[in-house]
Design a protein around this motif. Sequence first.
Motif, PDB file in Angstrom:
ATOM      1  N   VAL A 179      -8.756   2.598  -7.497  1.00 22.46           N
ATOM      2  CA  VAL A 179      -7.891   3.963  -7.579  1.00 22.46           C
ATOM      3  C   VAL A 179      -6.952   3.623  -8.698  1.00 22.46           C
ATOM      4  N   TYR A 206       0.532   4.233  -4.788  1.00 22.60           N
ATOM      5  CA  TYR A 206      -0.218   2.880  -4.804  1.00 22.60           C
ATOM      6  C   TYR A 206      -1.141   2.843  -6.418  1.00 22.60           C
ATOM      7  N   ALA A 207      -2.020   4.193  -6.277  1.00 26.56           N
ATOM      8  CA  ALA A 207      -2.873   4.413  -7.338  1.00 26.56           C
ATOM      9  C   ALA A 207      -2.148   4.438  -8.410  1.00 26.56           C
ATOM     10  N   SER A 220      -7.342  -2.048  -8.801  1.00 32.30           N
ATOM     11  CA  SER A 220      -7.653  -1.564  -7.825  1.00 32.30           C
ATOM     12  C   SER A 220      -8.666  -0.358  -8.348  1.00 32.30           C
ATOM     13  N   ALA A 244      -5.340   0.450   5.142  1.00 30.36           N
ATOM     14  CA  ALA A 244      -6.035   1.566   4.542  1.00 30.36           C
ATOM     15  C   ALA A 244      -7.214   2.262   5.075  1.00 30.36           C
ATOM     16  N   TYR A 245      -8.094   1.702   5.615  1.00 32.55           N
ATOM     17  CA  TYR A 245      -9.159   2.052   6.264  1.00 32.55           C
ATOM     18  C   TYR A 245      -9.370   1.693   7.729  1.00 32.55           C
ATOM     19  N   TYR A 297      -4.605  11.305  -2.154  1.00 38.79           N
ATOM     20  CA  TYR A 297      -3.845  10.673  -1.109  1.00 38.79           C
ATOM     21  C   TYR A 297      -3.698   9.154  -1.272  1.00 38.79           C
ATOM     22  N   TRP A 298      -3.962   8.627  -2.366  1.00 40.25           N
ATOM     23  CA  TRP A 298      -3.551   7.206  -2.676  1.00 40.25           C
ATOM     24  C   TRP A 298      -2.096   7.269  -3.427  1.00 40.25           C
ATOM     25  N   LEU A 351       0.815  -1.240   0.052  1.00 44.63           N
ATOM     26  CA  LEU A 351      -0.123   0.046   0.205  1.00 44.63           C
ATOM     27  C   LEU A 351       1.007   1.214  -0.227  1.00 44.63           C
ATOM     28  N   ARG A 396      -0.245   6.545   2.749  1.00 47.19           N
ATOM     29  CA  ARG A 396      -1.341   7.259   2.088  1.00 47.19           C
ATOM     30  C   ARG A 396      -0.974   8.715   2.311  1.00 47.19           C
ATOM     31  N   ARG A 398      -6.600  -4.147   3.481  1.00 47.18           N
ATOM     32  CA  ARG A 398      -7.751  -3.184   3.634  1.00 47.18           C
ATOM     33  C   ARG A 398      -8.026  -2.536   4.906  1.00 47.18           C
ATOM     34  N   ARG A 444      -7.486   8.961  -7.265  1.00 49.91           N
ATOM     35  CA  ARG A 444      -8.164   9.522  -6.013  1.00 49.91           C
ATOM     36  C   ARG A 444      -7.035   9.998  -4.891  1.00 49.91           C
TER      37      ARG A 444
END
Length: 251
Positions: free
Chosen positions: A158, A169-170, A156, A211-212, A165-166, A107, A110, A208, A163
């Motif tokens: 993203v 990774y995005a 993903s 990330a959250y 703040y990703w 990840l 972020r 996950r 998006r």
Amino acid sequence: MSSPHTYQAPAQLLVNKTILVTGAGDGIGRTAAITYAAHGATVVLVGKTIEKLEAVYDEIENAGYPQAAIYPIHLGGAVMKDYRDLADTLETEFGQLDGLLHNASILGDRKSIAQTNSDEWLEVMQININAEFMLTQALLPLMEKSADASIIFTSSSVGRRGRAYWGAYAVSKFATEGLMQTLADELGNTSNIRCNSLNPGATNTNMRRTAYPAEQPDNNPLPAEIMPLYLYLMGAASKNVNGQAFDAQPK
């Protein structure tokens, strides 16, 4: 079959197939490896933590599925020679490769692009996209020997729409989509190899939860619940499906 998301795989779907799974020690990779083995595949477990790979190996063996193989490799530090050595080992042991699931990724932090450290950026790119490129290139000759080979790239949401703040990774997942599309177009109708991307969606995994952290993880499906599409894309039912972007959880 009405939808790949409700695909009911035959019990012997992957018999006599050899499938390599990266990031096989945990999360979706672990579940996919066991699921493929349960459907008859000989699974090559790739990851950096030997203890985790051994635990998956033991679970496959204890269930009576085809004996798996373990190949520890640190994607963040491996170079092209390491991947060629892996390919040579697989050729000696199995002769060909029928499936490749690119599951491993990190990840990273972020942060905004403005705040992202260049070393962090490069590490994410090394594991999430550069390693995919090198591993795929090294394994393509083995996959050309298969009558029906499939490469699944893990994407993903993203990686399909950026998006805030990703960060790395995005961007790495956008690159993964680009690698998949380019390779799929190159192979096209001239090869028995197909390439597709698969976005797992919100799944109850360690990544996950990282990330959250404020999210209730039990609200998300377990990896086992999204396996129908992983089986569909690895099995014969998707033989003519190439260059497509799938979501494991229908929207």
